[in-house]
Design an enzyme around this catalytic site. Structure first.
Site, PDB file in Angstrom:
ATOM      1  N   HIS A   1       7.177 -20.074 -19.377  1.00 11.42           N
ATOM      2  CA  HIS A   1       6.609 -18.834 -19.903  1.00 11.42           C
ATOM      3  C   HIS A   1       6.476 -18.895 -21.425  1.00 11.42           C
ATOM      4  CE1 HIS A   1       7.469 -15.855 -16.351  1.00 11.42           C
ATOM      5  NE2 HIS A   1       6.386 -16.587 -16.167  1.00 11.42           N
TER       6      HIS A   1
ATOM      7  N   LYS B   1       9.984 -18.307  -0.179  1.00 11.82           N
ATOM      8  CA  LYS B   1      10.065 -17.125  -1.037  1.00 11.82           C
ATOM      9  C   LYS B   1      10.490 -15.895  -0.248  1.00 11.82           C
ATOM     10  CE  LYS B   1       7.933 -14.470  -4.649  1.00 11.82           C
ATOM     11  NZ  LYS B   1       6.866 -14.387  -5.674  1.00 11.82           N
TER      12      LYS B   1
ATOM     13  N   GLU C   1       3.520 -24.292  -8.126  1.00 16.64           N
ATOM     14  CA  GLU C   1       4.448 -23.342  -7.517  1.00 16.64           C
ATOM     15  C   GLU C   1       4.895 -23.814  -6.133  1.00 16.64           C
ATOM     16  OE1 GLU C   1       5.937 -20.818  -8.779  1.00 16.64           O
ATOM     17  OE2 GLU C   1       4.757 -20.030 -10.444  1.00 16.64           O
TER      18      GLU C   1
ATOM     19  N   ARG D   1      17.377 -14.136  -6.394  1.00 21.48           N
ATOM     20  CA  ARG D   1      15.925 -14.157  -6.596  1.00 21.48           C
ATOM     21  C   ARG D   1      15.556 -14.796  -7.937  1.00 21.48           C
ATOM     22  NH1 ARG D   1      11.270  -9.629  -5.184  1.00 21.48           N
ATOM     23  NH2 ARG D   1       9.554 -10.869  -6.014  1.00 21.48           N
TER      24      ARG D   1
ATOM     25  N   HIS E   1      10.405 -21.492 -15.259  1.00 22.83           N
ATOM     26  CA  HIS E   1       9.655 -20.411 -15.889  1.00 22.83           C
ATOM     27  C   HIS E   1      10.164 -20.027 -17.283  1.00 22.83           C
ATOM     28  CE1 HIS E   1       7.917 -20.200 -11.944  1.00 22.83           C
ATOM     29  NE2 HIS E   1       7.173 -19.162 -12.252  1.00 22.83           N
TER      30      HIS E   1
ATOM     31  N   ASN F   1      12.564 -18.400 -10.504  1.00 28.71           N
ATOM     32  CA  ASN F   1      12.090 -18.609 -11.869  1.00 28.71           C
ATOM     33  C   ASN F   1      12.364 -20.018 -12.376  1.00 28.71           C
ATOM     34  OD1 ASN F   1      10.956 -16.020 -12.753  1.00 28.71           O
ATOM     35  ND2 ASN F   1      13.004 -15.246 -12.321  1.00 28.71           N
TER      36      ASN F   1
ATOM     37  N   HIS G   1      -0.933 -20.703 -15.764  1.00 32.00           N
ATOM     38  CA  HIS G   1       0.467 -20.439 -15.448  1.00 32.00           C
ATOM     39  C   HIS G   1       1.141 -21.652 -14.810  1.00 32.00           C
ATOM     40  CE1 HIS G   1       4.049 -18.282 -14.241  1.00 32.00           C
ATOM     41  NE2 HIS G   1       3.840 -18.641 -12.985  1.00 32.00           N
TER      42      HIS G   1
ATOM     43  N   LYS H   1       6.669  -8.235  -7.017  1.00 29.53           N
ATOM     44  CA  LYS H   1       6.730  -8.195  -8.481  1.00 29.53           C
ATOM     45  C   LYS H   1       5.340  -7.880  -9.017  1.00 29.53           C
ATOM     46  CE  LYS H   1      10.525 -11.197  -9.955  1.00 29.53           C
ATOM     47  NZ  LYS H   1      10.846 -12.398 -10.751  1.00 29.53           N
TER      48      LYS H   1
ATOM     49  N   ARG I   1       3.087   7.690  -9.640  1.00 29.19           N
ATOM     50  CA  ARG I   1       4.437   7.153  -9.428  1.00 29.19           C
ATOM     51  C   ARG I   1       4.549   6.248  -8.192  1.00 29.19           C
ATOM     52  NH1 ARG I   1       5.652  12.585 -11.020  1.00 29.19           N
ATOM     53  NH2 ARG I   1       6.425  12.627 -13.165  1.00 29.19           N
TER      54      ARG I   1
ATOM     55  N   GLU J   1      15.889  -8.816  -7.611  1.00 30.04           N
ATOM     56  CA  GLU J   1      16.324  -9.849  -8.557  1.00 30.04           C
ATOM     57  C   GLU J   1      17.630  -9.496  -9.270  1.00 30.04           C
ATOM     58  OE1 GLU J   1      14.471 -12.469 -12.194  1.00 30.04           O
ATOM     59  OE2 GLU J   1      13.127 -11.854 -10.595  1.00 30.04           O
TER      60      GLU J   1
END
Length: 358
Positions: free
Chosen positions: A247, A222, A180, A236, A243, A240, A260, A138, A117, A232
């Site tokens: 994506h 960032k 990026e 935040r 993206h 993206n 990417h 992330k 966990r 997010e």
């Protein structure tokens, strides 16, 4: 070497520059509670190229070599990484070191987030792209239906970004990562964008000191956004930019067939064109397209719109089955906007026309 602080719920340092790797041992020794054992999860290509440096600078009790790139971000590799942690006898005071590009960092971070966990981990990014993914907590793996759909927020204990790894990057990886950097400028700093356009004319010959400056600037941008919104819930999402469509392109192409950053660049041009239509963005998009084409970015893909739309409908920013895009009001002023499929299709065809112009 420089030190930056990321102000998350538990602040941590980013060490960036030459000889940063030499600080890893001290970072581990300073962690409390005392680290009981260390598992190193490392990208196979990085291990092949830098084995001696890694063995000398990244202390570990066990090591597991990950497949290169996006092949690491699968359920099967995740299961093997968890198995490596169990076989090594990691406990709740143990530590995972993630060494590689963005994919290795995402997989290793997700392993750390879910083992017992949640245990601690340190990011040791080795690509330009990972200046973005290694910071902010992330972590995720991919599903065939969507990128990063299985993941967790789990901040690292430190990020150690040694520039020595950048010297062995192939040009395609440099191009992917630099997308990026451009993204950070577009969403946060018009002057930084101007600096990039003025200074970067050929990614094969980018000045090392300027590159480190740009990477530091991207991390600072960032870090400030993460400080405002760690999990997010609002701003935040601006990270993206490019993206949603990007994506979809990446998933449609088969994860790894298009890198990417290559996909995100296509997505950013798409988002700029959509911004002109939806937010009246006043920006010389054609000039920007000319610049990124001169850096050998492709800006469109021959994918059926319907297939890309199906993938965009699975984007994590969507609410109530409405597709939401990060767009720009101006450079440095992003906004989250609902968009209709008909508008998305119009821009899809506009992008294709732009991509065909030499």
């Amino acid at each position: 070497m420089e030190r930056l602080t990321i102000h998350a719920a538990q602040p941590y340092e980013v060490l960036i520059g030459e000889h940063a790797l030499g600080e890893v041992n001290k970072l581990i020794q300073d962690l409390q509670p005392k680290v009981s054992s260390v598992l190193l999860l490392i990208d196979e290509k990085v291990y092949q190229l830098h084995q001696q440096t890694v063995e000398q600078n990244l202390p570990h009790d066990a090591l597991y070599v990950l497949p290169q790139g996006e092949k690491a971000k699968t359920f099967s590799v995740y299961e093997k990484a968890m198995g490596a942690a169990l076989e090594a006898g990691l406990d709740r005071h143990s530590l995972i070191i993630a060494c590689g590009g963005g994919a290795a960092g995402d997989l290793a971070g997700f392993t750390a987030a879910t083992y017992m966990r949640g245990i601690r981990y340190i990011q040791v990014p080795t690509t330009i792209l990972a200046h973005d993914s290694a910071v902010g907590g992330k972590t995720a793996i991919n599903h065939p239906f969507g990128k990063n759909m299985t993941g967790a927020f789990h901040q690292p204990s430190a990020v150690v970004y040694d520039s020595l790894f950048l010297s062995t990057l192939p040009l395609r990886e440099i191009r992917s990562g630099f997308a990026e950097v451009i993204k950070h400028a577009l969403i946060a700093d018009p002057e930084f964008l101007k600096e990039l356009i003025d200074h970067v004319k050929d990614l094969k010959e980018i000045d090392e000191s300027f590159l480190l400056y740009a990477l530091k600037k991207g991390i600072q941008i960032k870090g400030e956004i993460v400080r405002q919104d760690e999990r997010e819930q609002n701003v935040r999402a601006y990270l993206n930019f490019g993206h949603t469509y990007g994506h979809a392109v990446e998933a449609w192409s088969g994860f790894g067939d298009k890198l990417h950053g290559e996909s995100v660049m296509i997505g950013m041009v798409y988002a700029l064109l959509l911004s002109e239509r939806k937010t009246s963005l006043d920006f010389n998009t054609d000039e920007f397209i000319g610049w990124v084409k001169s850096l050998s970015y492709e800006i469109h893909i021959d994918a059926p719109f319907g297939e890309l739309l199906a993938l965009m409908k699975k984007d994590k920013k969507n609410l109530n089955q409405m597709i939401r895009f990060v767009l720009l009001k101006t450079v440095g002023q992003p906004v989250l906007t609902k968009v209709e499929p008909s508008e998305l299709e119009y821009i899809h065809h506009s992008l294709k026309r732009k991509g065909e112009i030499q």
